[in-house]
Write an enzyme that holds these catalytic residues in place. Structure first.
Site, PDB file in Angstrom:
ATOM      1  N   CYS A 142      -0.957   2.881  -8.066  1.00  0.00           N
ATOM      2  CA  CYS A 142      -1.753   1.659  -8.227  1.00  0.00           C
ATOM      3  C   CYS A 142      -2.095   1.310  -9.673  1.00  0.00           C
ATOM      4  O   CYS A 142      -1.947   0.149 -10.064  1.00  0.00           O
ATOM      5  CB  CYS A 142      -3.026   1.692  -7.398  1.00  0.00           C
ATOM      6  N   ARG A 163       0.817  15.368  -5.981  1.00  0.00           N
ATOM      7  CA  ARG A 163      -0.568  15.713  -5.671  1.00  0.00           C
ATOM      8  C   ARG A 163      -0.644  17.201  -5.421  1.00  0.00           C
ATOM      9  O   ARG A 163       0.197  17.759  -4.709  1.00  0.00           O
ATOM     10  CB  ARG A 163      -1.034  14.964  -4.413  1.00  0.00           C
ATOM     11  N   GLN A 215       6.273   7.471  -2.223  1.00  0.00           N
ATOM     12  CA  GLN A 215       5.619   6.503  -1.336  1.00  0.00           C
ATOM     13  C   GLN A 215       6.404   5.211  -1.351  1.00  0.00           C
ATOM     14  O   GLN A 215       6.857   4.773  -2.409  1.00  0.00           O
ATOM     15  CB  GLN A 215       4.217   6.186  -1.852  1.00  0.00           C
ATOM     16  N   ASP A 228       5.458   2.308  -1.584  1.00  0.00           N
ATOM     17  CA  ASP A 228       4.185   1.696  -1.931  1.00  0.00           C
ATOM     18  C   ASP A 228       4.347   0.205  -2.214  1.00  0.00           C
ATOM     19  O   ASP A 228       5.415  -0.245  -2.609  1.00  0.00           O
ATOM     20  CB  ASP A 228       3.697   2.378  -3.214  1.00  0.00           C
ATOM     21  N   HIS A 280       1.588  -3.274  -3.508  1.00  0.00           N
ATOM     22  CA  HIS A 280       0.251  -3.853  -3.659  1.00  0.00           C
ATOM     23  C   HIS A 280       0.347  -5.354  -3.474  1.00  0.00           C
ATOM     24  O   HIS A 280       1.230  -5.988  -4.042  1.00  0.00           O
ATOM     25  CB  HIS A 280      -0.328  -3.477  -5.020  1.00  0.00           C
ATOM     26  N   LYS A 327      -9.271   0.142   6.423  1.00  0.00           N
ATOM     27  CA  LYS A 327      -7.817   0.285   6.514  1.00  0.00           C
ATOM     28  C   LYS A 327      -7.314   0.336   7.945  1.00  0.00           C
ATOM     29  O   LYS A 327      -8.069   0.635   8.872  1.00  0.00           O
ATOM     30  CB  LYS A 327      -7.381   1.551   5.777  1.00  0.00           C
ATOM     31  N   HIS A 342      -3.488  -2.141  -0.765  1.00  0.00           N
ATOM     32  CA  HIS A 342      -2.435  -1.132  -0.895  1.00  0.00           C
ATOM     33  C   HIS A 342      -1.767  -1.052   0.455  1.00  0.00           C
ATOM     34  O   HIS A 342      -2.446  -1.095   1.474  1.00  0.00           O
ATOM     35  CB  HIS A 342      -2.991   0.290  -1.099  1.00  0.00           C
TER      36      HIS A 342
END
Length: 638
Positions: free
Chosen positions: A336, A365, A383, A385, A387, A467, A513
């Site tokens: 992000c 992570r 990911q 991912d 946005h 979420k 996200h």
RNA sequence: GCCGACAUGGCUCAACGGUAGAGCACUCGACUUGUAAUCGAGCGGUUGUGGGUUCGAUUCCUACUGUCGGCACCA
């Protein structure tokens, strides 16, 4: 005096006052008496000997119902506790509920249970079950209950009792000399429990809190017959064969090497081919859905992570920094901040919004060692991912779009079975309440508009926003979160994101996200287990194996192979100097969807003999014919 | 991270307080094959890593690393 009892089919029968559900079952059939476990009287589950004192509706439950199983397993948990107390009188009992498949009971015991203990306990349970011990219900005052459990030093029960609100009925259930605090209802007696298996032990924190003492948990399962138990255990064994870690090795899809590091994945050529197909499809779909692709680096300076707050809130999940030129860089745990930096690289107008920026972003992570699990929980993962940055007015439409997109994506890979949950504002949260409400409402509306079944998880949202998550279950019924759509009321503020509105004033945008597959690694893991390695044709690394009967037909096999390749089909010739049975067996084990067997006959007639994985011989086909059939199957993604 | 179990050739597994064995895979040879394993030979392991006990350990103890099952965590 008589009362009227209404059955589920709306029929009404008259019975004497104080009749019990068991007696009602007796009036229906002896088979029902044998099988009935619990009853619902006026929508409340009760013991079978519960006296009915007024007109009521009744529903009887057998083991084939969710209600029946829960009571059955809960009663078995009590039996487990009784057996444990008889064998180990000094230990304290905590709690023992029924779960989705079976039951567990937590005990406070200094030395953990051994496998031998488990065998002994199971024997004791069987012994107690044969004695047909009655589960007796008694309602008492809280004071009396506390007194009883204090006397026998059952501290955990006392702790639970102290927290039961005033005025609530407190019931105890006893079989023989074992008494447990319990709401019930229960089976009439232990003899109903016929087949028992204690499955595993483990540590578990008291009340699920890491700060509390770790207790010893025993898991088990029980059934009304040995046959059902056997089937359950057999099914469990079968499910284990679908484990992605096993199939991943068998099909040479990926590996994780200790020499590289726990939770760091090597994608082998077969897995790599599949990943590449998945990513190509993903990209194509994103372009179709109005996304743009961005790329960002794997590391960033500590200032970035300070601004984002990761160093403050996420630091225990981050790898240690890399020091270069008096600067500290961190491996990114999320994408992000980079996307936000792209956004902030220029002044944005409301006319540009919504922006949808996607990236296959690889993040690292530091997951706790005990959390790692094959491909499902790793330390380095990619990911899918994106946005979405939009105005408040665009919110509803964007949420709807992304929700539908995410469901379509899962469906494209064959998933039909998943659980969706909506998580709302937790106690500790940032952002304005009105924004939370608007965002949560937008998520809820989207789910309801498309009549999507979901579970509301109050207070389970991230601290920065509500979420929607989509969980997919693995072979052993464990749920893994894949898709997620999350609002963020934290980062836009921290990075001071704005857009210039029609009023010529700066406004904070909404940021969402989202990951549709979640991470490629986890998604791949669930994909393997869902299909048990028998992937849809379009995903298979090798779609056709051309198998010559003997060396004499290798030339023709190559010709077939080339033609397949020219038509965009992934194929290979088996050059092994082996008998046909061997080569077929090998292709079957490798779960290769199509096998083309070619020999004298095929060469002469310019055909191939087609065998389909798991289906067997399909007979002889002209090459053109089977190629278009396969192409069709590929394009339909089945 | 916590509780427990486990760690033997590429894979699956066996054995033992006296320095390891099978099948598959791999290599070579013979066979030239018709829908789930042809035969034979060969190659391959300082028994996860470090420390300790012992005349001697892979086997016993211990720490670490990793794996498995749970728990907790899961921005």
């Amino acid at each position: 005096m008589n009362i009227n009892i209404t059955f589920p089919d709306k029929s009404v029968k008259e019975y004497p006052l104080n009749i019990s559900p068991l007696e009602i079952a007796e009036s229906i059939s002896s088979g029902l008496v044998r099988q009935v476990i619990t009853a619902k009287i006026n929508d409340k589950l009760v013991d079978l000997n519960n006296k009915i004192m007024e007109d009521a509706s009744i529903e009887l439950y057998k083991f084939d119902s969710k209600e029946g199983q829960e009571i059955y397993w809960h009663s078995t948990a009590h039996l487990l506790a009784q057996a444990v107390k008889e064998l180990f009188p000094d230990i304290k009992v905590a709690i023992g509920p029924a779960i989705e498949n079976g039951f567990y009971y937590d005990f406070d015991k200094e030395i953990p249970f051994t496998d031998d203990d488990l065998v002994k306990i199971e024997e004791k349970m069987k012994e107690l079950s044969k004695q047909n011990l009655e589960y007796e219900r008694k309602e008492i005052s809280r004071e009396d209950a506390i007194k009883i459990f204090s006397e026998i030093k059952e501290d955990y029960k006392v702790e639970l009792l102290e927290e039961i609100p005033e005025g609530e009925t407190i019931s105890l259930y006893s079989q023989e000399n074992f008494t447990d605090l319990c709401r019930g209802p229960h089976l009439p007696h232990t003899g109903k429990i016929k087949a028992i298996k204690l499955l595993k032990t483990s540590g578990a924190y008291w009340r699920g809190d890491e700060k509390n003492k770790m207790l010893q948990r025993i898991y088990g399962i029980s059934f009304p017959s040995n046959k059902e138990l056997k089937k359950y255990l057999h099914d469990l064994e079968e499910a284990k064969k679908r484990d992605h870690r096993k199939i991943g090795k068998e099909l040479d899809l990926y590996s994780i090497s200790d020499d590289i590091g726990a939770g760091l994945v090597l994608w082998h050529p077969n897995g790599g081919m599949m990943r590449s197909i998945i990513e190509d499809f993903w990209k194509e779909q994103h372009f179709k859905n109005g996304y743009q692709i961005v790329y960002s680096p794997h590391i960033g300076k500590s200032e970035l992570w300070e601004t984002s707050g990761h160093l403050e809130f996420f630091t225990e999940n981050m790898y240690q920094p890399i020091a270069v030129d008096e600067q500290e860089y961190y491996l990114k745990p999320m994408n992000c901040p980079f996307h936000i930096k792209i956004y902030n690289s220029q002044k944005r107008s409301y006319r540009e919004l919504p922006l949808r920026w996607a990236e296959m972003g690889t993040v690292y992570r530091y997951e706790k060692s005990g959390a790692l699990h094959g491909l499902m929980r790793v330390r380095g993962f990619t990911q899918d991912d994106a946005h979405i940055i939009c105005t408040p007015q665009q919110l509803d439409e964007e949420i709807e779009k992304v929700l539908i997109f995410s469901l379509e994506m899962l469906k494209a890979f064959g998933f039909k079975d998943f659980q969706i949950k909506l998580s709302t504002m937790p106690e500790k949260a940032v952002g304005k309440k009105e924004d939370w409400d608007k965002a949560t409402e937008s998520l809820r509306k989207a789910l309801e508009k498309y009549e999507i079944k979901y579970r509301l998880d109050e207070g389970a949202g991230a601290f920065y926003g509500p979420k929607i998550d989509i969980d997919i279950k693995d072979a052993l019924n464990r749920a893994w979160q894949c898709s997620t759509i999350q609002f963020d009321f934290n980062l836009p503020t921290r990075f001071n994101m704005t857009y210039i509105g029609a009023d010529n004033n700066p406004h904070p945008p909404f940021m969402i996200h989202r990951a549709l597959l979640g991470s490629i690694e986890r998604f791949f893991g669930t994909l393997i287990e869902y299909h048990a390695g028998n992937f849809p044709l379009w995903l298979c690394p090798i779609q056709v194996k051309v198998i010559p009967i003997s060396e004499h037909y290798e030339e023709y096999a190559e010709k077939v192979n080339n033609q397949l390749k020219e038509n965009g089909i992934r194929s290979e010739v088996d050059h092994k100097n082996e008998k046909i049975g061997y080569k077929i067996r090998e292709a079957e084990i490798q779960k290769i969807p199509y096998m083309f067997i070619v020999g004298e006959k095929e060469k002469d007639s310019q055909t191939v003999s087609v065998r389909r994985h798991l289906k067997g011989d399909l007979g002889s086909f002209k090459l053109d014919e089977i190629i278009s059939k396969i192409q069709e199957e590929i394009s339909e993604k089945i």
